[in-house]
Scaffold this motif. Structure first.
Motif, PDB file in Angstrom:
ATOM      1  N   THR A  92       0.856  -1.351   0.060  1.00  0.00           N
ATOM      2  CA  THR A  92      -0.114  -0.051   0.113  1.00  0.00           C
ATOM      3  C   THR A  92       0.819   1.123  -0.033  1.00  0.00           C
ATOM      4  O   THR A  92       1.759   1.251   0.828  1.00  0.00           O
ATOM      5  N   ALA A  93       0.568   2.162  -0.892  1.00  0.00           N
ATOM      6  CA  ALA A  93       1.607   3.428  -0.959  1.00  0.00           C
ATOM      7  C   ALA A  93       0.755   4.688  -0.741  1.00  0.00           C
ATOM      8  O   ALA A  93      -0.694   4.615  -1.262  1.00  0.00           O
ATOM      9  N   VAL A  94       1.022   5.636   0.013  1.00  0.00           N
ATOM     10  CA  VAL A  94       0.264   6.749   0.084  1.00  0.00           C
ATOM     11  C   VAL A  94       1.365   7.654  -0.352  1.00  0.00           C
ATOM     12  O   VAL A  94       2.325   7.831   0.168  1.00  0.00           O
ATOM     13  N   VAL A  95       0.866   8.679  -1.138  1.00  0.00           N
ATOM     14  CA  VAL A  95       1.686   9.739  -1.621  1.00  0.00           C
ATOM     15  C   VAL A  95       1.044  11.118  -1.689  1.00  0.00           C
ATOM     16  O   VAL A  95      -0.315  11.324  -2.301  1.00  0.00           O
ATOM     17  N   THR A  96       1.858  11.952  -1.375  1.00  0.00           N
ATOM     18  CA  THR A  96       1.453  13.611  -1.662  1.00  0.00           C
ATOM     19  C   THR A  96       2.468  14.239  -2.360  1.00  0.00           C
ATOM     20  O   THR A  96       3.693  13.662  -2.601  1.00  0.00           O
ATOM     21  N   ALA A  97       1.946  14.863  -3.611  1.00  0.00           N
ATOM     22  CA  ALA A  97       3.074  15.310  -4.671  1.00  0.00           C
ATOM     23  C   ALA A  97       2.868  16.729  -5.015  1.00  0.00           C
ATOM     24  O   ALA A  97       1.613  17.380  -5.065  1.00  0.00           O
ATOM     25  N   GLY A  98       3.734  17.649  -5.336  1.00  0.00           N
ATOM     26  CA  GLY A  98       3.621  19.123  -5.594  1.00  0.00           C
ATOM     27  C   GLY A  98       5.257  19.074  -6.579  1.00  0.00           C
ATOM     28  O   GLY A  98       6.135  18.405  -6.254  1.00  0.00           O
ATOM     29  N   LEU A  99       4.995  19.642  -7.682  1.00  0.00           N
ATOM     30  CA  LEU A  99       6.167  19.728  -8.458  1.00  0.00           C
ATOM     31  C   LEU A  99       6.807  21.133  -8.782  1.00  0.00           C
ATOM     32  O   LEU A  99       7.450  21.412  -9.792  1.00  0.00           O
ATOM     33  N   SER A 100       6.343  21.864  -7.695  1.00  0.00           N
ATOM     34  CA  SER A 100       6.776  23.424  -7.764  1.00  0.00           C
ATOM     35  C   SER A 100       8.386  23.660  -7.896  1.00  0.00           C
ATOM     36  O   SER A 100       8.867  24.675  -8.517  1.00  0.00           O
ATOM     37  N   ASN A 101       9.108  22.596  -7.204  1.00  0.00           N
ATOM     38  CA  ASN A 101      10.371  22.791  -7.039  1.00  0.00           C
ATOM     39  C   ASN A 101      11.058  21.672  -7.936  1.00  0.00           C
ATOM     40  O   ASN A 101      12.107  20.992  -7.635  1.00  0.00           O
ATOM     41  N   ALA A 102      10.389  21.130  -9.199  1.00  0.00           N
ATOM     42  CA  ALA A 102      10.837  20.041  -9.773  1.00  0.00           C
ATOM     43  C   ALA A 102      12.220  20.240 -10.414  1.00  0.00           C
ATOM     44  O   ALA A 102      12.541  21.024 -10.619  1.00  0.00           O
ATOM     45  N   GLU A 103      12.963  18.911 -10.789  1.00  0.00           N
ATOM     46  CA  GLU A 103      14.298  19.057 -11.054  1.00  0.00           C
ATOM     47  C   GLU A 103      14.563  17.771 -11.606  1.00  0.00           C
ATOM     48  O   GLU A 103      13.705  16.807 -11.844  1.00  0.00           O
ATOM     49  N   ARG A 104      15.644  17.723 -12.798  1.00  0.00           N
ATOM     50  CA  ARG A 104      15.800  16.580 -13.630  1.00  0.00           C
ATOM     51  C   ARG A 104      17.074  16.193 -12.964  1.00  0.00           C
ATOM     52  O   ARG A 104      17.984  16.901 -12.681  1.00  0.00           O
ATOM     53  N   ILE A 105      17.217  14.973 -12.759  1.00  0.00           N
ATOM     54  CA  ILE A 105      18.443  14.205 -12.024  1.00  0.00           C
ATOM     55  C   ILE A 105      19.643  14.796 -12.797  1.00  0.00           C
ATOM     56  O   ILE A 105      19.770  14.691 -14.008  1.00  0.00           O
ATOM     57  N   GLY A 106      20.711  15.072 -11.807  1.00  0.00           N
ATOM     58  CA  GLY A 106      21.880  15.631 -12.580  1.00  0.00           C
ATOM     59  C   GLY A 106      22.171  16.989 -12.866  1.00  0.00           C
ATOM     60  O   GLY A 106      23.165  17.530 -13.424  1.00  0.00           O
ATOM     61  N   THR A 107      20.954  17.742 -12.738  1.00  0.00           N
ATOM     62  CA  THR A 107      20.994  19.126 -13.025  1.00  0.00           C
ATOM     63  C   THR A 107      20.401  19.818 -11.848  1.00  0.00           C
ATOM     64  O   THR A 107      19.689  19.190 -10.881  1.00  0.00           O
ATOM     65  N   ARG A 108      20.292  21.258 -11.993  1.00  0.00           N
ATOM     66  CA  ARG A 108      19.761  22.003 -10.667  1.00  0.00           C
ATOM     67  C   ARG A 108      19.431  23.364 -11.424  1.00  0.00           C
ATOM     68  O   ARG A 108      20.282  24.099 -11.795  1.00  0.00           O
ATOM     69  N   ALA A 156       4.340  11.780 -16.546  1.00  0.00           N
ATOM     70  CA  ALA A 156       3.414  12.844 -16.325  1.00  0.00           C
ATOM     71  C   ALA A 156       3.809  13.963 -17.174  1.00  0.00           C
ATOM     72  O   ALA A 156       3.334  14.961 -17.404  1.00  0.00           O
ATOM     73  N   ARG A 157       4.950  14.100 -17.710  1.00  0.00           N
ATOM     74  CA  ARG A 157       5.630  15.042 -18.640  1.00  0.00           C
ATOM     75  C   ARG A 157       5.624  16.539 -18.186  1.00  0.00           C
ATOM     76  O   ARG A 157       4.849  17.262 -18.782  1.00  0.00           O
ATOM     77  N   THR A 158       6.613  16.735 -17.055  1.00  0.00           N
ATOM     78  CA  THR A 158       6.733  18.252 -16.689  1.00  0.00           C
ATOM     79  C   THR A 158       8.026  18.547 -17.397  1.00  0.00           C
ATOM     80  O   THR A 158       9.117  18.049 -16.914  1.00  0.00           O
ATOM     81  N   ASP A 159       8.161  19.483 -18.409  1.00  0.00           N
ATOM     82  CA  ASP A 159       9.309  19.796 -18.952  1.00  0.00           C
ATOM     83  C   ASP A 159       9.998  21.010 -18.328  1.00  0.00           C
ATOM     84  O   ASP A 159       9.182  21.939 -17.829  1.00  0.00           O
ATOM     85  N   LEU A 160      11.386  21.103 -18.097  1.00  0.00           N
ATOM     86  CA  LEU A 160      12.083  22.071 -17.353  1.00  0.00           C
ATOM     87  C   LEU A 160      12.932  22.534 -18.541  1.00  0.00           C
ATOM     88  O   LEU A 160      13.145  21.899 -19.380  1.00  0.00           O
ATOM     89  N   PRO A 161      13.729  23.663 -18.019  1.00  0.00           N
ATOM     90  CA  PRO A 161      14.690  24.367 -19.156  1.00  0.00           C
ATOM     91  C   PRO A 161      15.781  23.280 -19.154  1.00  0.00           C
ATOM     92  O   PRO A 161      16.584  23.289 -20.104  1.00  0.00           O
ATOM     93  N   THR A 162      15.854  22.336 -18.012  1.00  0.00           N
ATOM     94  CA  THR A 162      16.959  21.308 -18.263  1.00  0.00           C
ATOM     95  C   THR A 162      16.600  20.023 -18.576  1.00  0.00           C
ATOM     96  O   THR A 162      17.527  19.280 -18.687  1.00  0.00           O
ATOM     97  N   GLY A 167      11.519  14.380 -10.895  1.00  0.00           N
ATOM     98  CA  GLY A 167      11.445  14.483  -9.153  1.00  0.00           C
ATOM     99  C   GLY A 167      11.373  15.961  -8.989  1.00  0.00           C
ATOM    100  O   GLY A 167      11.654  16.718  -9.622  1.00  0.00           O
ATOM    101  N   THR A 168      11.689  16.072  -7.509  1.00  0.00           N
ATOM    102  CA  THR A 168      11.782  17.415  -7.093  1.00  0.00           C
ATOM    103  C   THR A 168      13.026  17.374  -6.205  1.00  0.00           C
ATOM    104  O   THR A 168      13.991  16.385  -6.126  1.00  0.00           O
ATOM    105  N   GLY A 169      13.426  18.569  -5.728  1.00  0.00           N
ATOM    106  CA  GLY A 169      14.619  18.712  -4.910  1.00  0.00           C
ATOM    107  C   GLY A 169      14.481  18.313  -3.451  1.00  0.00           C
ATOM    108  O   GLY A 169      15.216  18.261  -2.756  1.00  0.00           O
ATOM    109  N   THR A 170      13.256  17.832  -3.125  1.00  0.00           N
ATOM    110  CA  THR A 170      13.180  17.755  -1.751  1.00  0.00           C
ATOM    111  C   THR A 170      12.351  16.464  -1.512  1.00  0.00           C
ATOM    112  O   THR A 170      11.546  16.236  -0.696  1.00  0.00           O
ATOM    113  N   ASP A 171      12.209  15.530  -2.433  1.00  0.00           N
ATOM    114  CA  ASP A 171      11.512  14.283  -2.419  1.00  0.00           C
ATOM    115  C   ASP A 171      11.766  13.436  -0.877  1.00  0.00           C
ATOM    116  O   ASP A 171      13.154  13.491  -0.943  1.00  0.00           O
ATOM    117  N   CYS A 172      10.936  12.819  -0.461  1.00  0.00           N
ATOM    118  CA  CYS A 172      11.163  11.929   0.602  1.00  0.00           C
ATOM    119  C   CYS A 172      10.292  10.417   0.307  1.00  0.00           C
ATOM    120  O   CYS A 172       9.257  10.401   0.028  1.00  0.00           O
TER     121      CYS A 172
END
Length: 217
Positions: A92-108, A156-162, A167-172
């Motif tokens: 069983t997985a329970v998730v809250t999600a927001g992508l306002s500080n989304a990142e691409r791995i290996g970039t910032r 979900a296709r969230t495109d960033l400049p990078t 994911g985001t910079g603060t996932d847990c």
């Protein structure tokens, strides 16, 4: 069992379990019966605030310092859950999600790129597995939850400049299992199959809900 009582969301595991996480409170490998979310707003977390000490004080007031606890700015009624069973093993997985500080791995991205006053987005995933695992398998299980998170965010296709967000910079992530000696929890096992599907489905649903809400920014 899930209990929503804003600003708290409680995932009662039903019994004490070993929990591996990198949550801001009680991270690492611990034994606990509950995983909590504490909802916050940016106004709650000023630049000079010690957020970890603040969270601990909040938990002391709630007599819940024994729990593993996440912080999120996502409204708690937007949590999503999914359950999957494979060969008698249930996840069983329970998730809250927001992508306002989304990142691409290996970039910032520079912080100035973030949406004003919406820069505390994160993906918090708690997963309960019914079958006992040893510590090595528990580490493997956490890695599969992270992979499921990334697969859902990519879909979900969230495109960033990078590039496309992973994911985001603060996932847990927190994974809870009964103590045991099983050495493996990979994709070819019932445990890996069930937890991967539950984590993926709950994360994708939570991210898509956030995307729909974010269209109103």
């Amino acid at each position: 069992m899930l209990t929503l009582s804003p600003p708290w969301l409680t995932f009662d595991l039903g019994q004490p379990m070993q929990i591996l996480s990198f949550a801001p409170h009680n991270g690492g490998l611990v034994e606990a019966r509950r995983i909590l979310w504490r909802e916050v707003r940016n106004a709650d977390l000023s630049e000079d605030l010690d957020a970890i000490a603040w969270l601990e004080a909040q938990l002391e007031d709630r007599e819940a310092t024994d729990a593993v606890c996440f912080l999120t700015s996502r409204r708690l009624d937007a949590h999503r859950s999914a359950t999957a069973t494979e060969d008698g093993v249930t996840a069983t997985a329970v998730v809250t999600a927001g992508l306002s500080n989304a990142e691409r791995i290996g970039t910032r991205l520079p912080q100035t790129w973030m949406q004003p006053a919406k820069d505390w987005g994160t993906i918090n995933i708690a997963l309960r597995l019914s079958c006992p695992l040893g510590q090595t398998a528990l580490i493997e299980a956490l890695s599969l939850v992270a992979e499921a998170r990334t697969a859902a965010v990519l879909e979900a296709r969230t495109d960033l400049p990078t590039g496309r967000a992973t994911g985001t910079g603060t996932d847990c992530i927190a994974v809870a299992v009964p103590k045991g000696c099983a050495a493996f929890a990979g994709k070819h096992t019932a445990a890996g199959h069930a937890l991967g599907r539950a984590a993926y489905e709950a994360t994708l649903a939570a991210v898509k809900d956030w995307q729909r809400d974010a269209e109103g920014w």
